[in-house]
Write an enzyme that holds these catalytic residues in place. Structure first.
Site, PDB file in Angstrom:
ATOM      1  N   ASP A 286       0.829  -1.211   0.000  1.00 39.80           N
ATOM      2  CA  ASP A 286       0.000   0.000   0.000  1.00 39.80           C
ATOM      3  C   ASP A 286       0.861   1.258   0.000  1.00 39.80           C
ATOM      4  OD1 ASP A 286      -2.447   1.327  -0.015  1.00 39.80           O
ATOM      5  OD2 ASP A 286      -2.488   1.503   2.167  1.00 39.80           O
TER       6      ASP A 286
ATOM      7  N   HIS B 296       2.249   3.796  -8.969  1.00 39.89           N
ATOM      8  CA  HIS B 296       2.060   2.372  -9.260  1.00 39.89           C
ATOM      9  C   HIS B 296       3.261   1.837 -10.036  1.00 39.89           C
ATOM     10  CE1 HIS B 296      -1.837   2.332  -7.538  1.00 39.89           C
ATOM     11  NE2 HIS B 296      -2.378   3.142  -8.419  1.00 39.89           N
TER      12      HIS B 296
ATOM     13  N   LEU C 188      10.648 -20.402  -5.625  1.00 41.09           N
ATOM     14  CA  LEU C 188       9.773 -19.482  -4.887  1.00 41.09           C
ATOM     15  C   LEU C 188       8.415 -19.462  -5.571  1.00 41.09           C
ATOM     16  CD1 LEU C 188       9.191 -16.978  -2.957  1.00 41.09           C
ATOM     17  CD2 LEU C 188      10.028 -15.559  -4.812  1.00 41.09           C
TER      18      LEU C 188
HETATM   19  C1  IPE Z   1      -5.366  -2.732  -0.205  1.00 42.33           C
HETATM   20  O1  IPE Z   1      -5.056  -1.403  -0.366  1.00 42.33           O
HETATM   21  C2  IPE Z   1      -5.338  -3.418  -1.514  1.00 42.33           C
HETATM   22  C3  IPE Z   1      -4.034  -3.552  -2.152  1.00 42.33           C
HETATM   23  C4  IPE Z   1      -2.888  -3.187  -1.687  1.00 42.33           C
HETATM   24  C5  IPE Z   1      -4.093  -4.179  -3.424  1.00 42.33           C
HETATM   25  P1  IPE Z   1      -6.176  -0.302  -0.480  1.00 42.33           P
HETATM   26  O2  IPE Z   1      -5.479   1.001  -0.591  1.00 42.33           O
HETATM   27  O3  IPE Z   1      -7.124  -0.624  -1.572  1.00 42.33           O
HETATM   28  O4  IPE Z   1      -6.933  -0.422   0.894  1.00 42.33           O
HETATM   29  P2  IPE Z   1      -7.971   0.572   1.579  1.00 42.33           P
HETATM   30  O5  IPE Z   1      -9.079   0.786   0.612  1.00 42.33           O
HETATM   31  O6  IPE Z   1      -7.245   1.841   1.834  1.00 42.33           O
HETATM   32  O7  IPE Z   1      -8.356  -0.119   2.824  1.00 42.33           O
HETATM   33  C1  IPE Z   2      -1.759   0.121  -3.313  1.00 42.71           C
HETATM   34  O1  IPE Z   2      -1.486   1.451  -3.360  1.00 42.71           O
HETATM   35  C2  IPE Z   2      -1.848  -0.482  -4.680  1.00 42.71           C
HETATM   36  C3  IPE Z   2      -3.197  -0.818  -5.100  1.00 42.71           C
HETATM   37  C4  IPE Z   2      -4.266  -0.808  -4.377  1.00 42.71           C
HETATM   38  C5  IPE Z   2      -3.327  -1.185  -6.472  1.00 42.71           C
HETATM   39  P1  IPE Z   2      -2.648   2.522  -3.341  1.00 42.71           P
HETATM   40  O2  IPE Z   2      -3.014   2.831  -4.754  1.00 42.71           O
HETATM   41  O3  IPE Z   2      -3.763   2.093  -2.483  1.00 42.71           O
HETATM   42  O4  IPE Z   2      -1.906   3.759  -2.717  1.00 42.71           O
HETATM   43  P2  IPE Z   2      -2.513   4.804  -1.694  1.00 42.71           P
HETATM   44  O5  IPE Z   2      -2.940   4.038  -0.483  1.00 42.71           O
HETATM   45  O6  IPE Z   2      -3.657   5.465  -2.391  1.00 42.71           O
HETATM   46  O7  IPE Z   2      -1.380   5.719  -1.428  1.00 42.71           O
HETATM   47 MG    MG Z   3      -4.164   2.401  -0.476  1.00 43.82          MG
END
Ligand code: IPE
Ligand code: IPE
Ligand code: MG
Length: 224
Positions: free
Chosen positions: A12, A29, A122
């Site tokens: 995240d 990303h 892995l």
């Molecule tokens: C969780 O992250 C999903 C992934 C890392 C793929 P999110 O950014 O979507 O989670 P919430 O919505 O903040 O809980």
């Molecule tokens: C996690 O990073 C990756 C995915 C959910 C695809 P986020 O896109 O949720 O990044 P933040 O939390 O908005 O910074």
């Molecule tokens: Mg996020």
């Protein structure tokens, strides 16, 4: 010292990183992919058998179409570029989650799984369109359909992670303390590490520090 077989990661913080440094969530990303490669390498160095990466949740469909599209094009290009290299490194790729993407991406995912299915160094479980609740609902439906007893062993049989030991370590980067529908059943006894750093800033040193801490934890599993 605790043995270490399976690490699961909620990657995240990409969006925030991208906005902060490049004024674009998508740039975050893209940067996050570099961390993915670093962590794969480091997992091999640490002789970890299973690495589960949360890449797209069942809830992430709520995001703007443009971001969703970018995420899947990133994945498609990554697999096209790297699958042969992953295969050479004896990495097995398994998708957990429901494969209901574009025809092209679905095909690419299936081909990538097949190509690497015999590899033993892995196993990377890529959680894509994955949600723990959907996974559990599906398992209960299968039990009902097959008129099987509801017990732990039978539930496990219908999880996407069947044949995979539960994660020893669960890491969430991005300074947020929640599970966001990730491995709710499987993480029942995982050691959880919430990491302040955003995923693109997370590095080998941070990862090894967590592994080192984990190894010295007294894991009770209910015992004393
Ligand atoms: C969780 O992250 C999903 C992934 C890392 C793929 P999110 O950014 O979507 O989670 P919430 O919505 O903040 O809980
Ligand atoms: C996690 O990073 C990756 C995915 C959910 C695809 P986020 O896109 O949720 O990044 P933040 O939390 O908005 O910074
Ligand atoms: Mg996020």
């Amino acid at each position: 010292m605790n043995p270490l077989t399976h690490v699961a990661i909620i990657m995240d913080g990409n969006g925030r990183w991208g906005l902060k440094y490049k004024n674009s969530r998508n740039a975050g990303h893209k940067a996050g992919l570099i961390t993915v490669e670093k962590i794969i390498k480091e997992s091999i160095k640490n002789k970890i058998q299973f690495l589960t990466l949360y890449a797209f949740s069942t809830e992430n469909w709520k995001r703007p179409k443009k971001e969703v599209k970018f995420l899947f094009s990133l994945l498609e290009n990554f697999l096209k570029d790297k699958i042969d290299d992953l295969n050479k490194q004896k990495i097995k790729l398994k998708i957990i989650g429901k494969k209901n993407f574009s025809l092209n991406l679905n095909k690419l995912l299936i081909i990538s799984e097949k190509k690497t299915s015999k590899n033993k160094r892995l196993q990377i479980n890529l959680a894509l369109n994955y949600g723990s609740k959907a996974e559990l609902i599906n398992a209960f439906k299968e039990l009902k359909k097959n008129k099987e007893t509801i017990n732990e062993k039978n539930i496990r049989k219908y999880l996407q992670t069947k044949n995979i030991p539960d994660p020893d370590i669960l890491i969430r980067t991005g300074n947020t303390k929640r599970l966001s529908n990730f491995l709710l059943w499987q993480a029942a006894y995982s050691e959880i590490f919430f990491e302040k750093k955003l995923w693109p800033d997370f590095n080998e040193k941070n990862y090894n520090k967590i592994i080192k801490n984990y190894k010295n934890i007294k894991r009770n599993f209910g015992n004393i």
